[in-house]
Design a protein around this motif. Structure first.
Motif, PDB file in Angstrom:
ATOM      1  N   ARG A  15     -17.341  11.956  13.215  1.00  0.00           N
ATOM      2  CA  ARG A  15     -16.840  10.581  13.128  1.00  0.00           C
ATOM      3  C   ARG A  15     -16.801   9.914  14.502  1.00  0.00           C
ATOM      4  N   SER A  33      -9.752   1.273  11.725  1.00  0.00           N
ATOM      5  CA  SER A  33      -8.760   1.774  10.767  1.00  0.00           C
ATOM      6  C   SER A  33      -9.447   2.159   9.474  1.00  0.00           C
ATOM      7  N   ASN A  34      -8.982   3.230   8.891  1.00  0.00           N
ATOM      8  CA  ASN A  34      -9.427   3.668   7.580  1.00  0.00           C
ATOM      9  C   ASN A  34      -9.364   2.461   6.645  1.00  0.00           C
ATOM     10  N   SER A  35     -10.445   2.204   5.897  1.00  0.00           N
ATOM     11  CA  SER A  35     -10.494   1.024   5.017  1.00  0.00           C
ATOM     12  C   SER A  35      -9.400   1.014   3.966  1.00  0.00           C
ATOM     13  N   ASP A  61     -11.825   9.513  13.793  1.00  0.00           N
ATOM     14  CA  ASP A  61     -11.240  10.419  12.807  1.00  0.00           C
ATOM     15  C   ASP A  61      -9.717  10.307  12.817  1.00  0.00           C
ATOM     16  N   ASP A  62      -9.140   9.922  11.675  1.00  0.00           N
ATOM     17  CA  ASP A  62      -7.681   9.811  11.573  1.00  0.00           C
ATOM     18  C   ASP A  62      -7.061  11.001  10.842  1.00  0.00           C
ATOM     19  N   THR A  64      -7.723  12.044   7.785  1.00  0.00           N
ATOM     20  CA  THR A  64      -7.681  11.916   6.327  1.00  0.00           C
ATOM     21  C   THR A  64      -8.956  12.411   5.644  1.00  0.00           C
ATOM     22  N   SER A  66     -11.610  10.570   5.559  1.00  0.00           N
ATOM     23  CA  SER A  66     -12.320   9.360   5.162  1.00  0.00           C
ATOM     24  C   SER A  66     -13.515   9.096   6.074  1.00  0.00           C
ATOM     25  N   TYR A  69     -14.462   3.012   7.364  1.00  0.00           N
ATOM     26  CA  TYR A  69     -13.521   2.385   8.292  1.00  0.00           C
ATOM     27  C   TYR A  69     -13.826   0.907   8.472  1.00  0.00           C
TER      28      TYR A  69
END
Length: 99
Positions: A15, A33-35, A61-62, A64, A66, A69
């Motif tokens: 990511r 931010s994650n969508s 990369d957060d 999650t 996902s 973003y």
């Protein structure tokens, strides 16, 4: 079983994305931010800026898992350019150009 094999590659995906400022203005803040979230995470640039033509490699990369973003870049002229639903598991470079 099919779900587990589908989720595996995304979970292991890189990511890291290189953000390129291809505008004529200086980027003073950048958010990814994650969508699925309703608010922006912290400013990734912090004290740094991206002048026209410069780039920075970031890890979005957060934790999650996902891949999708939203990005927002704020510029020194007050302009805010938002891009939504960027697949960071497939995109390694993202160029910000003026609208």
């Amino acid at each position: 079983m099919l779900l587990a094999s589908f989720a595996g590659p995304a979970a292991a995906a890189d990511r890291h994305v290189t953000i390129v400022n291809a505008t004529n203005d200086t980027m003073v803040r950048f958010y990814a931010s994650n969508s699925g979230r309703t608010s922006w995470e912290e400013d990734i640039l912090g004290d740094r800026i991206l002048k026209p033509g410069q780039s920075v490699r970031i890890n979005v990369d957060d934790g999650t898992g996902s891949c999708i973003y939203d990005f927002r870049a704020d510029f020194d002229d007050g302009q805010k350019l938002t891009r939504t639903r960027i697949n960071v598991c497939e995109v390694s470079t993202y160029r910000y150009t003026a609208n």
